[in-house]
Design an enzyme around this catalytic site. Structure first.
Site, short mmCIF file in Angstrom:
data_model
loop_
_atom_site.label_atom_id
_atom_site.label_comp_id
_atom_site.label_asym_id
_atom_site.label_seq_id
_atom_site.Cartn_x
_atom_site.Cartn_y
_atom_site.Cartn_z
N LYS A 207 0.84 -1.20 0.00
CA LYS A 207 0.00 0.00 0.00
C LYS A 207 0.88 1.25 0.00
O LYS A 207 0.68 2.16 -0.77
CB LYS A 207 -0.92 -0.03 1.22
CG LYS A 207 -1.87 1.13 1.25
CD LYS A 207 -2.70 1.14 2.50
CE LYS A 207 -3.27 2.54 2.69
NZ LYS A 207 -3.92 2.70 3.98
N GLU A 213 11.13 -4.43 3.40
CA GLU A 213 11.18 -5.84 3.01
C GLU A 213 10.74 -6.02 1.56
O GLU A 213 11.41 -6.69 0.75
CB GLU A 213 10.23 -6.68 3.90
CG GLU A 213 10.64 -6.81 5.35
CD GLU A 213 10.19 -5.67 6.24
OE1 GLU A 213 9.85 -4.59 5.72
OE2 GLU A 213 10.17 -5.87 7.47
N GLY A 268 -4.04 -1.67 5.75
CA GLY A 268 -3.27 -2.82 5.26
C GLY A 268 -3.87 -4.15 5.68
O GLY A 268 -4.03 -5.07 4.88
N ARG A 269 -4.23 -4.28 6.95
CA ARG A 269 -4.74 -5.57 7.45
C ARG A 269 -6.18 -5.82 7.05
O ARG A 269 -6.76 -6.85 7.37
CB ARG A 269 -4.55 -5.67 8.96
CG ARG A 269 -5.13 -4.51 9.73
CD ARG A 269 -4.59 -4.45 11.15
NE ARG A 269 -4.98 -3.23 11.84
CZ ARG A 269 -4.33 -2.08 11.79
NH1 ARG A 269 -3.25 -1.97 11.04
NH2 ARG A 269 -4.75 -1.03 12.46
N GLU A 354 -2.55 -5.72 15.68
CA GLU A 354 -2.17 -4.42 15.13
C GLU A 354 -3.32 -3.43 15.29
O GLU A 354 -3.11 -2.23 15.42
CB GLU A 354 -1.78 -4.55 13.64
CG GLU A 354 -0.91 -3.41 13.15
CD GLU A 354 -0.27 -3.66 11.78
OE1 GLU A 354 0.96 -3.50 11.66
OE2 GLU A 354 -0.99 -4.02 10.84
N HIS A 385 -1.03 -32.34 20.50
CA HIS A 385 0.17 -33.09 20.88
C HIS A 385 1.31 -32.15 21.24
O HIS A 385 2.47 -32.52 21.22
CB HIS A 385 0.56 -34.05 19.75
CG HIS A 385 -0.59 -34.96 19.42
ND1 HIS A 385 -0.84 -36.11 20.14
CD2 HIS A 385 -1.61 -34.82 18.54
CE1 HIS A 385 -1.96 -36.68 19.67
NE2 HIS A 385 -2.44 -35.91 18.70
N LYS A 512 10.78 0.78 12.86
CA LYS A 512 11.29 1.02 11.50
C LYS A 512 12.36 2.11 11.54
O LYS A 512 13.42 1.98 10.92
CB LYS A 512 10.15 1.47 10.57
CG LYS A 512 9.15 0.37 10.24
CD LYS A 512 8.11 0.88 9.26
CE LYS A 512 6.93 -0.05 9.16
NZ LYS A 512 5.81 0.50 8.39
O1 F6P Z 1 4.46 -2.23 9.37
C1 F6P Z 1 3.11 -2.49 9.48
C2 F6P Z 1 2.44 -2.39 8.16
O2 F6P Z 1 2.31 -1.07 7.81
C3 F6P Z 1 1.10 -3.10 8.12
O3 F6P Z 1 0.09 -2.35 8.66
C4 F6P Z 1 0.96 -3.39 6.66
O4 F6P Z 1 -0.02 -4.37 6.40
C5 F6P Z 1 2.35 -3.85 6.34
O5 F6P Z 1 3.19 -3.04 7.14
C6 F6P Z 1 2.73 -3.72 4.91
O6 F6P Z 1 2.60 -2.39 4.48
P1 F6P Z 1 2.59 -2.02 2.95
O7 F6P Z 1 1.41 -2.67 2.32
O8 F6P Z 1 2.50 -0.53 2.92
O9 F6P Z 1 3.87 -2.52 2.36
#
Ligand code: F6P
Length: 553
Positions: A207, A213, A268-269, A354, A385, A512
């Site tokens: 987003k 990452e 995002g979530r 979150e 288990h 971050k």
């Molecule tokens: O770091 C948390 C977060 O912002 C989440 O809320 C989000 O789903 C995830 O990182 C990935 O964010 P993006 O879609 O902006 O890469």
């Protein structure tokens, strides 16, 4: 923003106080007693939506508890808050935005004003997905795509991954999908050897388009294509993006017509329903994607229109408030007795933790009562288990959501085993086994009196441990959509009672920022003692140790 330490209203309200008093009177009441007192309890304390049966009877709730919880909901103006969510009011107040994930599955029929826009993006996503599936959109050498690799993390990974893994039987055989989230290069490295550069499509799902990452993995993917001889110009044919930051995607070299928008009113979530669902649309097909959306839409309708007493997300959300604020339970285990839903606990961890891991009210006041809940779990029966020992005999009570299907999602005999194990676990947790019962059993099995005396306490199970059972009518895309929307709305209910913003996540920003600073310190050619001295002594000593022990460059 105010820093006024005045306590927020809800825990000083008569409804909250009444619940506190009620919780005290119920403290000594056991689940066995509640069941003995009311033979109808199982059916009375259950509710259903179009495709989910929700049994919450194995919990310390009475009719009075529910009435008091509904009073609490009224005190917090839950009905208005639900309307605000669907109407597109700025419920995400720290970012001054609505949270309109429900518009994405409204089929253009919602009342928020963005429903048409949402439908138009869905149309674009579905058309693109269909063209990839048909092989009309191809890679740089003219071959149809055989692998799609989603590069995304958090909400840009967990939802599509869960949905794609839930329905392997619906995968298009000619296209394999992969999900890479971690900045650990081993994640992407494990996938690339299974793909051929000329038939691989990377979906950059982000987003913000600023997530370290995802951008790192996207750049590695570009290098991989380049090293395979694909020209700079052609690399774009192997990329597509789902993002709210168009310029960022263009800067990475993604063709503008291959950038599908994720609007700022989608958290995002909560974004599985948006263009972030592209991997789902490609792997399972646009029709299946629409079925997932349809199931969620059905739950939205249920949430908006059903009286609280039969409203699944409201009941679940209020029950969680009861657990956290009045019974002092700190976590919830989510145990899907469905192998294909094994990713659900991961997904719910982000959704719940979150959204609700906050300690200030929407107005910025300190919250004096617990909020949020640790969500954990894994697929049944595996956990039986391993960690079920703690659930059954440990000192901490952990409420559980058992989730399974009414009709067989796997081989019939295996489904019967899953069902019976699932029911047995919730029964054992609730009923337990007394010391006297254990003693008797040991004697019956041939133990001596002294052995039975010694072992009975170890074999006894306290019982009185609450759990819910959620039975999906069937494991279908539609019911998965409903299940996920059920949890989303339960989260919203909790946030309304606590008066917190479920749609921001400022806390994660700090890590971050510090990560960037430490990356630069770690990568400095020399150990920078001046900068190290500004750090806490633990971080400083760790950095010095890492510097001193690294091989010379
Ligand atoms: O770091 C948390 C977060 O912002 C989440 O809320 C989000 O789903 C995830 O990182 C990935 O964010 P993006 O879609 O902006 O890469």
């Amino acid at each position: 923003m105010s820093t006024d330490p005045t306590p927020p209203q809800i825990d000083t309200s008569p409804a909250w106080k009444a619940l506190q008093r009620h919780a005290e009177t119920l403290q000594q009441t056991t689940l066995n007693q509640l069941f003995a007192a009311n033979p109808q309890r199982g059916s009375q304390f259950s509710a259903r939506s179009s495709n989910i049966y929700f049994d919450y009877s194995k919990d310390h709730l009475t009719e009075q508890t529910l009435a008091l919880l509904f009073d609490l909901a009224d005190t917090a103006n839950l009905t208005t808050a639900i309307n605000d969510l669907f109407d597109g009011k700025p419920v995400n107040n720290t970012e001054n935005r609505p949270a309109l994930h429900t518009a994405l599955r409204s089929g253009g029929q919602g009342k928020s004003g963005v429903d048409q826009e949402a439908s138009s993006v869905l149309k674009q996503v579905c058309e693109f997905a269909e063209q990839v599936r048909q092989g009309t959109i191809r890679g740089s050498t003219g071959k149809p795509f055989e692998n799609i690799v989603n590069l995304g993390i958090g909400g840009s990974d967990l939802g599509p991954r869960l949905a794609v893994e839930a329905f392997p039987e619906l995968h298009l055989p000619s296209i394999h999908s992969h999900f890479v989230a971690n900045i650990d290069s081993d994640d992407l490295s494990a996938v690339l050897p299974r793909c051929s550069p000329d038939t691989t499509l990377f979906i950059v799902s982000s987003k913000s388009f600023s997530t370290l990452e995802t951008l790192t993995n996207a750049n590695t993917a570009k290098t991989w294509l380049r090293e395979a001889g694909i020209t700079e110009q052609d690399i774009a044919r192997h990329f597509v993006a789902a993002t709210g930051h168009r310029a960022g995607a263009v800067a990475l070299g993604i063709s503008p017509e291959r950038i599908f928008p994720v609007e700022d009113w989608v958290g995002g979530r909560f974004s599985l329903w948006s263009a972030i669902g592209l991997p789902l649309a490609i792997t399972l097909g646009p029709e299946v994607f629409k079925q997932v959306l349809g199931g969620a839409q059905e739950m939205d309708k249920h949430f908006c229109e059903t009286p609280f007493a039969r409203n699944l997300p409201v009941l679940h959300g209020l029950q969680t408030i009861w657990h956290i604020n009045f019974r002092d339970y700190k976590s919830r285990a989510v145990l899907p007795y469905v192998h294909k839903l094994r990713r659900l606990p991961d997904y719910l961890q982000q959704l719940v933790m979150e959204s609700l891991g906050k300690s200030t009210t929407k107005e910025g006041l300190n919250i004096p009562y617990p909020t949020g809940q640790v969500i954990w779990g894994s697929e049944g029966t595996n956990g039986q288990h391993s960690f079920h020992q703690l659930l059954l005999q440990g000192t901490e009570t952990t409420p559980i959501d058992f989730i399974t299907t009414r009709t067989a999602h796997c081989e019939a005999s295996s489904h019967q085993q899953l069902l019976s194990n699932c029911l047995a676990q919730s029964k054992a947790l609730m009923q337990g086994k007394s010391i006297a019962q254990a003693h008797e059993e040991l004697l019956t099995k041939g133990a001596s009196e002294s052995q039975a005396q010694l072992l009975a306490r170890h074999h006894a199970v306290p019982g009185n441990r609450p759990s819910n059972t959620l039975l999906l009518d069937e494991l279908k895309p539609h019911s998965l959509g409903s299940l996920l929307a059920f949890y989303e709305h339960s989260v919203y209910v909790q946030s309304v009672i606590w008066n917190i913003n479920a749609f921001d996540q400022w806390g994660v920003e700090l890590g971050k920022e510090m990560g960037t600073e430490l990356f630069s310190l770690l990568n400095a050619p020399e150990s920078d003692s001046a900068r190290h001295n500004q750090l806490d002594s633990s971080t400083s000593a760790l950095l010095a140790y890492l510097h001193n022990s690294r091989p010379p460059r």
